[in-house]
Enzyme design. Sequence first.
Site, PDB file in Angstrom:
ATOM      1  N   ARG A   1      -3.380  -3.022   6.277  1.00 12.91           N
ATOM      2  CA  ARG A   1      -4.513  -2.864   5.353  1.00 12.91           C
ATOM      3  C   ARG A   1      -4.271  -3.629   4.047  1.00 12.91           C
ATOM      4  O   ARG A   1      -5.170  -3.762   3.223  1.00 12.91           O
ATOM      5  CB  ARG A   1      -4.787  -1.377   5.082  1.00 12.91           C
ATOM      6  CG  ARG A   1      -3.773  -0.708   4.221  1.00 12.91           C
ATOM      7  CD  ARG A   1      -4.005   0.779   4.026  1.00 12.91           C
ATOM      8  NE  ARG A   1      -2.751   1.414   3.709  1.00 12.91           N
ATOM      9  CZ  ARG A   1      -2.175   1.404   2.513  1.00 12.91           C
ATOM     10  NH1 ARG A   1      -2.768   0.828   1.500  1.00 12.91           N
ATOM     11  NH2 ARG A   1      -1.002   1.989   2.314  1.00 12.91           N
TER      12      ARG A   1
ATOM     13  N   ASP B   1       6.520   4.330  -8.143  1.00  6.36           N
ATOM     14  CA  ASP B   1       5.390   3.611  -7.538  1.00  6.36           C
ATOM     15  C   ASP B   1       4.193   3.499  -8.500  1.00  6.36           C
ATOM     16  O   ASP B   1       3.076   3.210  -8.084  1.00  6.36           O
ATOM     17  CB  ASP B   1       4.932   4.216  -6.212  1.00  6.36           C
ATOM     18  CG  ASP B   1       3.998   3.276  -5.450  1.00  6.36           C
ATOM     19  OD1 ASP B   1       4.176   2.044  -5.569  1.00  6.36           O
ATOM     20  OD2 ASP B   1       3.086   3.751  -4.770  1.00  6.36           O
TER      21      ASP B   1
ATOM     22  N   HIS C   1       4.950  -1.368 -10.385  1.00  8.10           N
ATOM     23  CA  HIS C   1       4.217  -2.636 -10.395  1.00  8.10           C
ATOM     24  C   HIS C   1       3.604  -2.901 -11.758  1.00  8.10           C
ATOM     25  O   HIS C   1       3.411  -1.974 -12.549  1.00  8.10           O
ATOM     26  CB  HIS C   1       3.055  -2.592  -9.384  1.00  8.10           C
ATOM     27  CG  HIS C   1       3.418  -2.110  -8.022  1.00  8.10           C
ATOM     28  ND1 HIS C   1       4.096  -2.880  -7.107  1.00  8.10           N
ATOM     29  CD2 HIS C   1       3.178  -0.929  -7.389  1.00  8.10           C
ATOM     30  CE1 HIS C   1       4.256  -2.198  -5.982  1.00  8.10           C
ATOM     31  NE2 HIS C   1       3.714  -1.002  -6.129  1.00  8.10           N
TER      32      HIS C   1
HETATM   33  C1  0GY Z   1       3.122   0.404  -2.906  1.00  9.47           C
HETATM   34  C2  0GY Z   1       2.128   0.773  -1.928  1.00  9.47           C
HETATM   35  C3  0GY Z   1       0.939   0.177  -1.659  1.00  9.47           C
HETATM   36  C4  0GY Z   1       0.503  -1.093  -2.126  1.00  9.47           C
HETATM   37  C5  0GY Z   1       1.265  -2.168  -2.260  1.00  9.47           C
HETATM   38  O1  0GY Z   1       1.646  -4.433  -2.456  1.00  9.47           O
HETATM   39  C6  0GY Z   1       0.797  -3.542  -2.497  1.00  9.47           C
HETATM   40  O2  0GY Z   1      -0.385  -3.758  -2.697  1.00  9.47           O
HETATM   41  O3  0GY Z   1       2.577  -2.067  -2.162  1.00  9.47           O
HETATM   42  C7  0GY Z   1       0.022   0.880  -0.748  1.00  9.47           C
HETATM   43  O4  0GY Z   1      -1.191   0.637  -0.809  1.00  9.47           O
HETATM   44  O5  0GY Z   1       0.513   1.713   0.070  1.00  9.47           O
HETATM   45  O6  0GY Z   1       4.306   0.383  -2.608  1.00  9.47           O
HETATM   46  O7  0GY Z   1       2.758   0.119  -4.034  1.00  9.47           O
END
Ligand code: 0GY
Length: 290
Positions: free
Chosen positions: A126, A245, A29
């Site tokens: 969540r 991740d 990300h």
């Molecule tokens: C990931 C996992 C998480 C978060 C998100 O979109 C997001 O905020 O994907 C998590 O908190 O498990 O895949 O980055």
Amino acid sequence: MTPDYLPFHPNPKKPDYVPPAGAVDAHCHVFGPAAKFPYAPERKYTPCDASKEQLFALRDHLGFSRNVIVQASCHGKNNDALLDALRTAGDRARGIAVVGPDITEKELEVMHEAGVRGVRFNFVKRLVDDTPKEHFVRIVDKIKGLGWHIIVYFEAQDLEELKPFLISLPITVVVDHMGRADVSKGIGDGAFQNFVSLLKERENFWTKVSCPERLTKDGPPYGDVIPFAHYLVEQFPDRVLWGTDWPHPNMKSHMPDDGALTDIIPLIAPTEAAQELLLVKNPERLYWAD
Ligand code: 0GY
């Protein structure tokens, strides 16, 4: 920043494992920076900024060639930070956006041009508010002509309820983080085998063998998660993806060292052929086909 939010590892080790030429980190990300790309008002957490420059420096440090950048929930449906990172990376990145059912053909075209090749449906309670399934159906109708796919993120206990909807999707579906398998239960566990059956029965389903740091009960070096990832790589060698991740949003127990995560790859994909599929050929099929 959310009070107990853990920032990403400041100086990950140089991995001992050297990824093959063209290797793709297929789940990562960018966050903000908030001063330029503010977080969404409806977000459930506020991360530390994690910029495109930091992501690309990590890519080079770990020995990867390319990234697939996934829009995270803290940016809601505003994909500006993602598109900015994609435009900077050029052919070295592709993206997964989050959109609503009213997205226009023109907006999708602009995203495609920047490198977006799919949309994420997030069912993790969540992280996001509930979205009517009908919205997802409308989105699929709009994107399937572009050759895009869907990424789905759900908790293991929600698979049974979601399954009829997921199998109704007339498109490639990639399941995040091994369907969030409960690794305390073993590979033979009914819930995990249910997930495996989905992949066996439906050739349009793929999975990411990612996030040992989220699934582990034992902590690093994630010996309790490795057999699950290895099993999926063996069973479905041409429908698995791998990603760091980074920057690991919402980790509570510890922050993984991305170099140590990279060193796990040969344990889950022991042969060069399996590594080539996992890191190069499979992501190329989904993301670099055109
Ligand atoms: C990931 C996992 C998480 C978060 C998100 O979109 C997001 O905020 O994907 C998590 O908190 O498990 O895949 O980055």
